[in-house]
Write a protein that holds these residues in place. Sequence first.
Motif, PDB file in Angstrom:
ATOM      1  N   ALA A 147      22.299  56.207  44.995  1.00 29.03           N
ATOM      2  CA  ALA A 147      23.188  55.557  45.831  1.00 29.03           C
ATOM      3  C   ALA A 147      23.938  54.409  45.273  1.00 29.03           C
ATOM      4  O   ALA A 147      24.589  53.801  45.758  1.00 29.03           O
ATOM      5  CB  ALA A 147      22.354  54.855  47.027  1.00 29.03           C
ATOM      6  N   GLU A 178      16.004  64.412  56.676  1.00 29.04           N
ATOM      7  CA  GLU A 178      17.499  64.251  57.147  1.00 29.04           C
ATOM      8  C   GLU A 178      17.723  64.151  58.566  1.00 29.04           C
ATOM      9  O   GLU A 178      18.784  63.692  58.893  1.00 29.04           O
ATOM     10  CB  GLU A 178      18.151  65.773  56.533  1.00 29.04           C
ATOM     11  N   ARG A 233      18.877  60.374  59.058  1.00 30.67           N
ATOM     12  CA  ARG A 233      19.939  59.839  58.507  1.00 30.67           C
ATOM     13  C   ARG A 233      20.989  59.350  59.530  1.00 30.67           C
ATOM     14  O   ARG A 233      21.521  58.183  59.171  1.00 30.67           O
ATOM     15  CB  ARG A 233      20.817  60.967  57.479  1.00 30.67           C
ATOM     16  N   PHE A 259      19.886  56.038  60.669  1.00 31.40           N
ATOM     17  CA  PHE A 259      19.892  55.045  59.696  1.00 31.40           C
ATOM     18  C   PHE A 259      21.310  54.559  59.767  1.00 31.40           C
ATOM     19  O   PHE A 259      21.762  53.361  59.374  1.00 31.40           O
ATOM     20  CB  PHE A 259      19.345  55.333  58.239  1.00 31.40           C
ATOM     21  N   GLN A 260      22.210  55.650  59.484  1.00 33.65           N
ATOM     22  CA  GLN A 260      23.990  55.243  59.744  1.00 33.65           C
ATOM     23  C   GLN A 260      23.927  54.361  61.032  1.00 33.65           C
ATOM     24  O   GLN A 260      24.843  53.385  60.776  1.00 33.65           O
ATOM     25  CB  GLN A 260      24.513  56.529  59.675  1.00 33.65           C
ATOM     26  N   ARG A 311      22.743  50.687  60.338  1.00 31.68           N
ATOM     27  CA  ARG A 311      23.657  49.984  59.216  1.00 31.68           C
ATOM     28  C   ARG A 311      24.872  49.568  60.130  1.00 31.68           C
ATOM     29  O   ARG A 311      25.434  48.432  59.819  1.00 31.68           O
ATOM     30  CB  ARG A 311      24.017  51.056  58.252  1.00 31.68           C
ATOM     31  N   GLU A 338      19.185  55.580  50.875  1.00 35.45           N
ATOM     32  CA  GLU A 338      20.716  55.811  50.649  1.00 35.45           C
ATOM     33  C   GLU A 338      21.531  55.418  51.503  1.00 35.45           C
ATOM     34  O   GLU A 338      22.804  55.559  51.323  1.00 35.45           O
ATOM     35  CB  GLU A 338      20.678  57.494  50.702  1.00 35.45           C
ATOM     36  N   GLU A 339      21.031  55.145  52.713  1.00 36.70           N
ATOM     37  CA  GLU A 339      21.900  54.557  53.858  1.00 36.70           C
ATOM     38  C   GLU A 339      21.758  53.230  54.045  1.00 36.70           C
ATOM     39  O   GLU A 339      22.185  52.685  54.955  1.00 36.70           O
ATOM     40  CB  GLU A 339      21.570  55.270  55.188  1.00 36.70           C
TER      41      GLU A 339
END
Length: 237
Positions: free
Chosen positions: A19, A166, A169, A172-173, A176, A200-201
């Motif tokens: 990342a 996954e 994900r 998490f996005q 954020r 990664e996020e």
Amino acid sequence: MSQALGEIEARIAAACARAGREPNEVTLIAVSKLQPVAAIEEVYAAGQRHFGENYAQELRDKAVALAARSDLKWHAIGRLQRNKVKYVAKVAHAFHALDSLEIAMELSSRLQRPLACFVEVNLGAEGSKGGVSSTELAAFIQSVRALPNLDLVGLMALPPMTQDPEGSRPHFQTLRKLALGLGLRGLSMGTTADFEVAIEEGATHVRVGTAIFGGRPSLQNGDWVERVKRNRSGSVS
Ligand SMILES: *Cc1c(COP(=O)(O)O)cnc(C)c1O
């Protein structure tokens, strides 16, 4: 356990590298709920300093048992009842599950120092789970910001269970984006199941239990204290 810790640290470093992040941007919280004090001592001896507990009385008892390790930092990561706020106010380094104004006010009034807090968001709109809904989040944050002693650092979430990391994900996005919109830098997200995706996020704090300590006994009646009393060695069985 110390070997498992090393493996998790390596996986965190690899996720950070993917990342384009520095490993020191991510705090690993070893979630020790329902694990015996001896297990925490072992992981501490391997260099881990941040530990997470869900149950306030268990946190209180373990903080007493491990008081000599003055650089050990406790993260309270579970929902709180009002009558147990005092335990968290006394020993926690951070609180990750703020989702009620009543609790926020009680916490603020009991604290004698600022406490880092994460507001828990109920991303999956799951009725059974804690957390503030996304639609009520901005108003809730505004009320919390008005309270003294609560140092609001970020958002926390525990996305709906998935088999595939996954699957977390998009949640998490979302977390954020919500944090960005509110001017919050901290993101407490990712467990054994999905901490690499969380990093990664943008996760700043990952909460990993099983991958470090192994499995834990299931909680019956919610009463850790009774279990420990029955087992004089202090371990939970
Ligand atoms: C138990 C717990 C964790 C750790 O879960 P593992 O699957 O054991 O890594 C993280 N966050 C919260 C809020 C928890 O209750």
